[in-house]
Every structure is written in structure tokens, then in C-alpha cells.
Design a protein around this motif. Structure first.
Motif, PDB file in Angstrom:
ATOM      1  N   ASN A 266       0.813  -1.223   0.000  1.00 26.56           N
ATOM      2  CA  ASN A 266       0.000   0.000   0.000  1.00 26.56           C
ATOM      3  C   ASN A 266       0.847   1.274   0.000  1.00 26.56           C
ATOM      4  O   ASN A 266       0.533   2.249   0.681  1.00 26.56           O
ATOM      5  N   GLY A 267       1.928   1.255  -0.789  1.00 27.03           N
ATOM      6  CA  GLY A 267       2.839   2.392  -0.793  1.00 27.03           C
ATOM      7  C   GLY A 267       2.191   3.698  -1.199  1.00 27.03           C
ATOM      8  O   GLY A 267       2.474   4.745  -0.615  1.00 27.03           O
ATOM      9  N   LEU A 268       1.300   3.660  -2.193  1.00 21.02           N
ATOM     10  CA  LEU A 268       0.670   4.893  -2.658  1.00 21.02           C
ATOM     11  C   LEU A 268      -0.131   5.560  -1.545  1.00 21.02           C
ATOM     12  O   LEU A 268      -0.095   6.785  -1.380  1.00 21.02           O
ATOM     13  N   THR A 269      -0.847   4.774  -0.745  1.00 19.01           N
ATOM     14  CA  THR A 269      -1.637   5.345   0.347  1.00 19.01           C
ATOM     15  C   THR A 269      -0.749   5.943   1.429  1.00 19.01           C
ATOM     16  O   THR A 269      -1.021   7.031   1.937  1.00 19.01           O
ATOM     17  N   TRP A 270       0.291   5.226   1.799  1.00 17.05           N
ATOM     18  CA  TRP A 270       1.177   5.737   2.843  1.00 17.05           C
ATOM     19  C   TRP A 270       1.828   7.050   2.432  1.00 17.05           C
ATOM     20  O   TRP A 270       1.960   7.978   3.239  1.00 17.05           O
ATOM     21  N   ASN A 271       2.233   7.170   1.173  1.00 17.47           N
ATOM     22  CA  ASN A 271       2.860   8.399   0.704  1.00 17.47           C
ATOM     23  C   ASN A 271       1.868   9.543   0.581  1.00 17.47           C
ATOM     24  O   ASN A 271       2.144  10.668   0.995  1.00 17.47           O
ATOM     25  N   ALA A 272       0.709   9.272  -0.004  1.00 18.31           N
ATOM     26  CA  ALA A 272      -0.259  10.332  -0.279  1.00 18.31           C
ATOM     27  C   ALA A 272      -1.022  10.766   0.962  1.00 18.31           C
ATOM     28  O   ALA A 272      -1.307  11.956   1.142  1.00 18.31           O
ATOM     29  N   PHE A 273      -1.334   9.792   1.850  1.00 16.34           N
ATOM     30  CA  PHE A 273      -2.225  10.081   2.979  1.00 16.34           C
ATOM     31  C   PHE A 273      -1.635   9.763   4.347  1.00 16.34           C
ATOM     32  O   PHE A 273      -2.233  10.088   5.362  1.00 16.34           O
ATOM     33  N   GLY A 274      -0.496   9.073   4.386  1.00 16.83           N
ATOM     34  CA  GLY A 274       0.145   8.779   5.660  1.00 16.83           C
ATOM     35  C   GLY A 274      -0.614   7.818   6.538  1.00 16.83           C
ATOM     36  O   GLY A 274      -0.561   7.922   7.769  1.00 16.83           O
ATOM     37  N   THR A 275      -1.317   6.867   5.941  1.00 17.41           N
ATOM     38  CA  THR A 275      -2.121   5.933   6.734  1.00 17.41           C
ATOM     39  C   THR A 275      -2.210   4.580   6.056  1.00 17.41           C
ATOM     40  O   THR A 275      -2.026   4.472   4.846  1.00 17.41           O
ATOM     41  N   GLY A 276      -2.512   3.561   6.851  1.00 21.54           N
ATOM     42  CA  GLY A 276      -2.832   2.249   6.322  1.00 21.54           C
ATOM     43  C   GLY A 276      -4.275   1.896   6.602  1.00 21.54           C
ATOM     44  O   GLY A 276      -4.694   0.751   6.424  1.00 21.54           O
TER      45      GLY A 276
ATOM     46  N   GLY B 236       6.091  15.278 -13.587  1.00 19.21           N
ATOM     47  CA  GLY B 236       4.680  15.629 -13.477  1.00 19.21           C
ATOM     48  C   GLY B 236       3.781  15.003 -14.525  1.00 19.21           C
ATOM     49  O   GLY B 236       2.739  15.565 -14.844  1.00 19.21           O
ATOM     50  N   LEU B 237       4.126  13.824 -15.018  1.00 22.98           N
ATOM     51  CA  LEU B 237       3.316  13.194 -16.071  1.00 22.98           C
ATOM     52  C   LEU B 237       2.000  12.660 -15.538  1.00 22.98           C
ATOM     53  O   LEU B 237       0.971  12.722 -16.210  1.00 22.98           O
ATOM     54  N   GLY B 238       2.010  12.119 -14.325  1.00 19.99           N
ATOM     55  CA  GLY B 238       0.801  11.534 -13.744  1.00 19.99           C
ATOM     56  C   GLY B 238       0.144  12.451 -12.731  1.00 19.99           C
ATOM     57  O   GLY B 238       0.619  13.562 -12.464  1.00 19.99           O
ATOM     58  N   THR B 239      -0.956  11.964 -12.158  1.00 20.11           N
ATOM     59  CA  THR B 239      -1.700  12.744 -11.173  1.00 20.11           C
ATOM     60  C   THR B 239      -2.204  11.817 -10.070  1.00 20.11           C
ATOM     61  O   THR B 239      -2.724  10.731 -10.356  1.00 20.11           O
ATOM     62  N   ILE B 240      -2.026  12.235  -8.827  1.00 20.16           N
ATOM     63  CA  ILE B 240      -2.585  11.509  -7.693  1.00 20.16           C
ATOM     64  C   ILE B 240      -3.339  12.501  -6.808  1.00 20.16           C
ATOM     65  O   ILE B 240      -3.331  13.707  -7.059  1.00 20.16           O
ATOM     66  N   LEU B 241      -3.988  11.994  -5.777  1.00 22.44           N
ATOM     67  CA  LEU B 241      -4.588  12.826  -4.747  1.00 22.44           C
ATOM     68  C   LEU B 241      -3.719  12.731  -3.503  1.00 22.44           C
ATOM     69  O   LEU B 241      -3.299  11.639  -3.109  1.00 22.44           O
ATOM     70  N   THR B 242      -3.405  13.874  -2.892  1.00 18.59           N
ATOM     71  CA  THR B 242      -2.636  13.889  -1.652  1.00 18.59           C
ATOM     72  C   THR B 242      -3.299  14.828  -0.655  1.00 18.59           C
ATOM     73  O   THR B 242      -4.168  15.629  -1.005  1.00 18.59           O
ATOM     74  N   LYS B 243      -2.861  14.734   0.599  1.00 19.74           N
ATOM     75  CA  LYS B 243      -3.380  15.635   1.624  1.00 19.74           C
ATOM     76  C   LYS B 243      -2.833  17.040   1.451  1.00 19.74           C
ATOM     77  O   LYS B 243      -3.548  18.028   1.632  1.00 19.74           O
ATOM     78  N   SER B 244      -1.549  17.150   1.091  1.00 20.83           N
ATOM     79  CA  SER B 244      -0.893  18.454   1.065  1.00 20.83           C
ATOM     80  C   SER B 244      -0.993  19.154  -0.283  1.00 20.83           C
ATOM     81  O   SER B 244      -0.966  20.374  -0.358  1.00 20.83           O
ATOM     82  N   GLY B 245      -1.044  18.365  -1.362  1.00 15.10           N
ATOM     83  CA  GLY B 245      -1.027  18.938  -2.698  1.00 15.10           C
ATOM     84  C   GLY B 245       0.361  19.186  -3.239  1.00 15.10           C
ATOM     85  O   GLY B 245       0.511  19.609  -4.390  1.00 15.10           O
ATOM     86  N   CYS B 246       1.411  18.880  -2.437  1.00 18.30           N
ATOM     87  CA  CYS B 246       2.768  19.171  -2.928  1.00 18.30           C
ATOM     88  C   CYS B 246       3.851  18.237  -2.414  1.00 18.30           C
ATOM     89  O   CYS B 246       4.885  18.093  -3.071  1.00 18.30           O
ATOM     90  N   ILE B 247       3.677  17.592  -1.254  1.00 23.13           N
ATOM     91  CA  ILE B 247       4.719  16.710  -0.720  1.00 23.13           C
ATOM     92  C   ILE B 247       4.087  15.425  -0.203  1.00 23.13           C
ATOM     93  O   ILE B 247       2.867  15.337  -0.043  1.00 23.13           O
ATOM     94  N   TYR B 248       4.936  14.431   0.074  1.00 24.15           N
ATOM     95  CA  TYR B 248       4.459  13.179   0.632  1.00 24.15           C
ATOM     96  C   TYR B 248       4.289  13.301   2.148  1.00 24.15           C
ATOM     97  O   TYR B 248       4.880  14.170   2.788  1.00 24.15           O
ATOM     98  N   GLU B 249       3.489  12.388   2.705  1.00 23.98           N
ATOM     99  CA  GLU B 249       3.256  12.368   4.148  1.00 23.98           C
ATOM    100  C   GLU B 249       4.376  11.568   4.830  1.00 23.98           C
ATOM    101  O   GLU B 249       4.132  10.544   5.474  1.00 23.98           O
ATOM    102  N   ALA B 250       5.594  12.001   4.660  1.00 25.37           N
ATOM    103  CA  ALA B 250       6.757  11.332   5.228  1.00 25.37           C
ATOM    104  C   ALA B 250       7.737  12.372   5.724  1.00 25.37           C
ATOM    105  O   ALA B 250       7.862  13.447   5.132  1.00 25.37           O
TER     106      ALA B 250
END
Length: 489
Positions: A221-231, A471-485
């Protein structure tokens, strides 16, 4: 309720309904309830008055607010356990003459609660009933579906039926009908979705326009941990509802005549072996990676190879400075629309700047000795799975990936120490860890058999080349600019 008649004027942030005061604060909805309690007798037969209630609901947790025929109803995500939220509502009776003013206040509450996030997202939900421990469908229904419903998301839910099905769905998706594709799975479904979007004639437009998100129902679940900081599935669902569109670097992987896209990582050596060589014990969940590492560590295996890297930043201190500068840079409010405009003008995948793995090695690449390679790991996300913040200096869209190499001759004690330092954040600074920020690399295995992992998926064990597309792809994140790490220290 005190309010302005002219809708162009600021509205009063405080609403009074039935002796209840609701105030929209900077980051919370403050509720002060002075209503007397209904008659309630104690064990001694005495009436017990209801104490004054002061309650604050984080604006981030507010999902909806609406005026019905006779009530104001506010739905929000309440923490029901340490790692879960559940949908809760509060409602207050209103009179007909109050409706217009209260509707205006409710709209103001939603504006504050969603801020830059899109409300009522149109979600294509893909459920992999076979991934991880095979519980994705039940996890979605129990923890995510109520959150999406309360936020009035428009849902189109579909089960994937076989390997590669999500790729086919994404390749044929009506991208104008959805704001995001939500995968209920591990990282395998997002990998398929990115590659399905990448196979389209309008690949660049599809990848820029369609955000990809993950509800954590797999092992890593790497994408979730990076984008939202949760499992947590429910907390991730809330983060998707409130998520901000974020550009994501994607990496082209070329092998002979094939070209695929990677969003997470590329590995060769012990990490690839731990990932792909433990498929038979998926029932262990994320613990299978630790188990696989320890078994292979005891053997002190090496994986000889030829490596060449297009190094952009080769010093750890310079990497830290780059991270600090990039992660705090001012955000361009029109960046997303500009990116979509470029994608519309040039809809196909970008050309490969450095060619493919079958071409001559480009000039200026740094050749790294790989005769005693223990681990080669390249990542464009920070966290690979829970407690594995392996690339703290990575950023979503700086056009660079982190390339990590570890010599296979390090002692078992050193390797164990390095593994134990991953959760602490001190892994980055360990002297036996070589880190480079790169825009491309080429790896040629010497052995005939083994594992190469791209985003956790097994690819042919042969030479491959990787090139970053900013910047080729697009995801949803909490911050809009950095990972939750946590970034590099």
C-alpha cells in the motif's frame, strides 16, 4: 442567526439554532450546546441537569451539511478507534423562515471544510477481490463506502476479474466522466491503471486529467502511505474525499521492445527478492517482506550487474538542500490548468530523451561498480510500505528519483542495523548507503535468473532502462505538494 442580506458580503460565521451555537472557526466547527437535558432520573430519583456541552469538529473531518424539510444535518468523520473513522451526524430542528439563512451558512461551512478540494468527486472505484488477503470488497463496503456516501461522491464501482483487467478498464475509460480512479487493492491496481492510461492515444492528457488513489487493501500500500500517511481504509477514504490533485513524476521502463510506466519504485537485489520471492506467503501481509529479508540476509547473496546513472545530485547534503528548497517553494495556483493545457496540445506519451536500453549508453552517465551489488533500489516515492521510509528525500514532481545502492559485502550486523534504522528516519545518513538523485539509469544483470520488481510487479529478468517524466501523472494527496513522510534530517 445574524446574516447579511447582500450575498456578496461576508456571512456571519456563527449560527444559533435552538440554543445551540455553531461557529465556523479557522480549522474547526465549534459547537456550544446550552439546551437543557430531558428529564433523567439518577439512581436516587433526582433530576440530573445536562451540563453545558462544548464540542469541536475539525473542518477536515466534515463531509456534508444540508438543510432538509425540518433539520440542519451535518455529517462528519469521527474517530471511532485509533486508526479508523466512522460517519456521524448531528442535526438541529429549524423553522421554515430560517431556511434561506441556514442554507447560506451551510454553504459557507462546506466552503471552509473543503477549501481547495473538489466536492462531490466522481469516482471510478476498482475493487480487486483477489489482492492481499482477499478482503478488499468487505473493507470497501464497511469502511470506505459510508464516507463516500456522506460526502455525496458519485460512484461507479466495479470488481476486477483477472490480472490486467484494471489496465483494460483504464485504457478504455471515459476520462471526462470521472475525477479519479480509486483502487481497492495493493499497489498492483494503481500500476495497472497508470499503464492503462499510458496506452491510450491521449495518454498525456489522460494521465494529467485523471487522478489515481488507493484504498489500502493489499500488502504494501505504498501509494496510500505516501499520499495520505495511513494504512487505514476509512482514513484513506476521508483523505480521498478531501484530497488535492497533485502532479506525480512517472518513470518509463524500457526492456527490449517494451515500454511501461512506474509510479513507485524499481528494485534489483535483496529488496526485489524479498518482494517477489515471498508471493507464496502473502497471507503474512507486510510481515512477509521482513521475513524474506532476514532469510536472504543470512545467505549474504550478491547480485552482480552493470549500472549507469544520469546523476543530477550526488551528495547527501546537497540532496537535503534540494528537498528543503523544493518542498517549501511557493505554489503556482494555475499550475494544474497549465499542465492540462500542455497535455491537451501534446496528448501522447512524451518521447524518450535517452532512448531505450537497446541504444548506446548516453554520454555523461556515471558508471557504478555493481560486481558485488547487494541491493539496487530506485524510488520516486518515499515510503514503500508501513514503517519503510526508505527515500525520505523524494518529492512527487521534482523530475528526479532517488537511486540507492548497497554493497552486498557489508556485514550481517551492518545490514540489520540499516534495516532497523528505516523506521527511525536515520537510514538516509548511514555511511554504507549510497544515494543519488537521478533522472535516468540503466541496469544490466549478469545472472540469467532472478527478480526485477517494478512497483512490486515482476518483469522479465533482463536489462532495463528507466527515465523520469516530470509531473506526467496525477494523484490525490493531503498536502497537494509533498508526501506524508518525514524529510531527510
Amino acid at each position: 442567526m445574524s446574516s447579511q442580506d447582500d450575498s456578496s458580503e461576508p456571512h456571519d460565521t456563527t449560527l444559533i439554532v435552538e440554543s445551540v451555537s455553531l461557529t465556523i472557526g479557522a480549522d474547526s466547527l465549534l459547537i456550544l450546546d446550552d439546551r437543557p437535558a430531558k428529564a433523567d432520573r439518577s439512581c436516587c430519583g433526582l433530576l440530573q441537569p445536562k451540563p453545558e456541552t462544548n464540542h469541536a469538529i475539525s473542518l477536515y473531518n466534515i463531509l456534508g451539511a444540508e438543510v432538509t424539510a425540518s433539520n440542519l444535518v451535518i455529517a462528519y468523520a469521527q474517530h471511532s478507534a485509533k486508526n479508523d473513522v466512522s460517519v456521524t451526524t448531528v442535526q438541529y430542528p429549524i423553522s421554515e423562515k430560517e431556511k434561506v439563512a441556514i442554507e447560506r451558512w451551510a454553504q459557507q461551512l462546506l466552503d471552509a471544510a473543503y477549501a481547495k478540494a473538489l466536492r462531490g468527486k466522481r469516482l471510478k472505484v476498482l475493487v480487486n477481490p483477489f489482492g492481499g488477503k482477499g478482503t478488499a470488497a468487505s473493507l470497501y463496503q464497511r469502511y470506505a463506502a459510508p464516507v463516500f456516501a456522506a460526502a455525496k461522491c458519485q460512484l461507479d464501482v466495479q470488481n476486477t476479474e483477472y490480472r490486467g483487467h484494471a489496465l483494460e478498464i483504464a485504457e478504455n475509460l471515459d476520462i471526462d466522466a470521472y475525477d479519479a480512479v480509486v483502487c481497492c487493492s495493493g499497489d498492483g491496481l494503481p500500476y495497472e491503471v497508470f499503464n492503462g492510461l499510458g496506452k491510450r492515444p491521449d495518454a498525456r492528457k489522460a494521465l494529467a486529467q485523471t487522478a489515481v488513489a488507493l484504498l489500502p487493501c493489499g500488502s504494501g500500500n505504498g501509494l496510500t502511505w505516501n499520499a495520505f500517511g495511513t494504512g487505514s481504509v476509512s482514513i484513506a477514504a476521508l483523505a480521498i474525499v478531501k484530497g488535492l490533485r497533485t502532479p506525480l513524476d512517472l518513470v518509463s521502463i524500457s526492456q527490449k521492445d517494451s515500454r511501461t510506466l512506474s509510479f513507485l519504485s524499481q528494485s534489483f537485489g535483496i529488496v526485489a527478492e524479498c518482494d517477489l520471492g515471498t508471493e507464496n506467503i502473502r497471507w503474512m501481509g507486510a510481515q512477509r517482506f521482513t521475513y524474506g529479508f532476514l532469510i536472504r540476509l543470512m545467505r549474504q547473496t550478491i547480485w552482480p550487474c552493470d549500472i549507469a546513472v544520469k546523476v543530477e545530485i550526488g551528495d547527501k547534503e546537497a540532496i537535503k538542500e534540494h528537498y528543503a528548497a523544493w518542498s517549501t517553494r511557493p505554489q503556482d495556483p494555475d499550475a494544474d490548468s497549465k499542465r492540462l493545457g500542455i497535455a491537451a496540445e501534446s496528448p501522447g506519451l512524451p518521447e524518450l530523451k535517452y532512448g531505450t536500453v537497446t541504444d548506446e549508453l548516453p554520454q555523461g552517465w556515471q558508471v557504478i561498480s555493481g560486481e558485488t551489488m547487494g541491493n539496487f533500489y530506485a524510488g520516486n516515492m518515499a515510503i514503500m510500505s508501513k514503517d519503510t521510509n526508505m527515500f525520505p528525500a523524494t518529492l512527487p514532481d521534482d523530475g528526479l528519483m532517488d537511486v540507492v545502492t548497497i554493497d552486498g559485502t557489508v556485514s550481517r550486523a551492518t545490514a540489520l542495523t540499516m534495516m532497523n534504522e528505516i523506521p527511525s528516519g536515520r537510514f538516509f545518513d548511514m555511511p554504507d548507503l549510497n544515494v543519488r538523485k537521478a533522472s535516468a539509469f540503466r541496469l544490466v544483470p549478469h545472472q540469467k535468473e532472478g527478480y526485477i520488481s517494478i512497483d512490486g510487479e515482476r518483469v522479465p529478468f533482463e536489462a532495463f532502462q528507466a527515465e523520469v517524466h516530470q509531473g506526467l501523472g496525477t494523484i490525490l494527496t493531503k498536502s497537494g505538494c509533498i508526501y506524508e513522510a518525514a524529510g531527510p534530517r
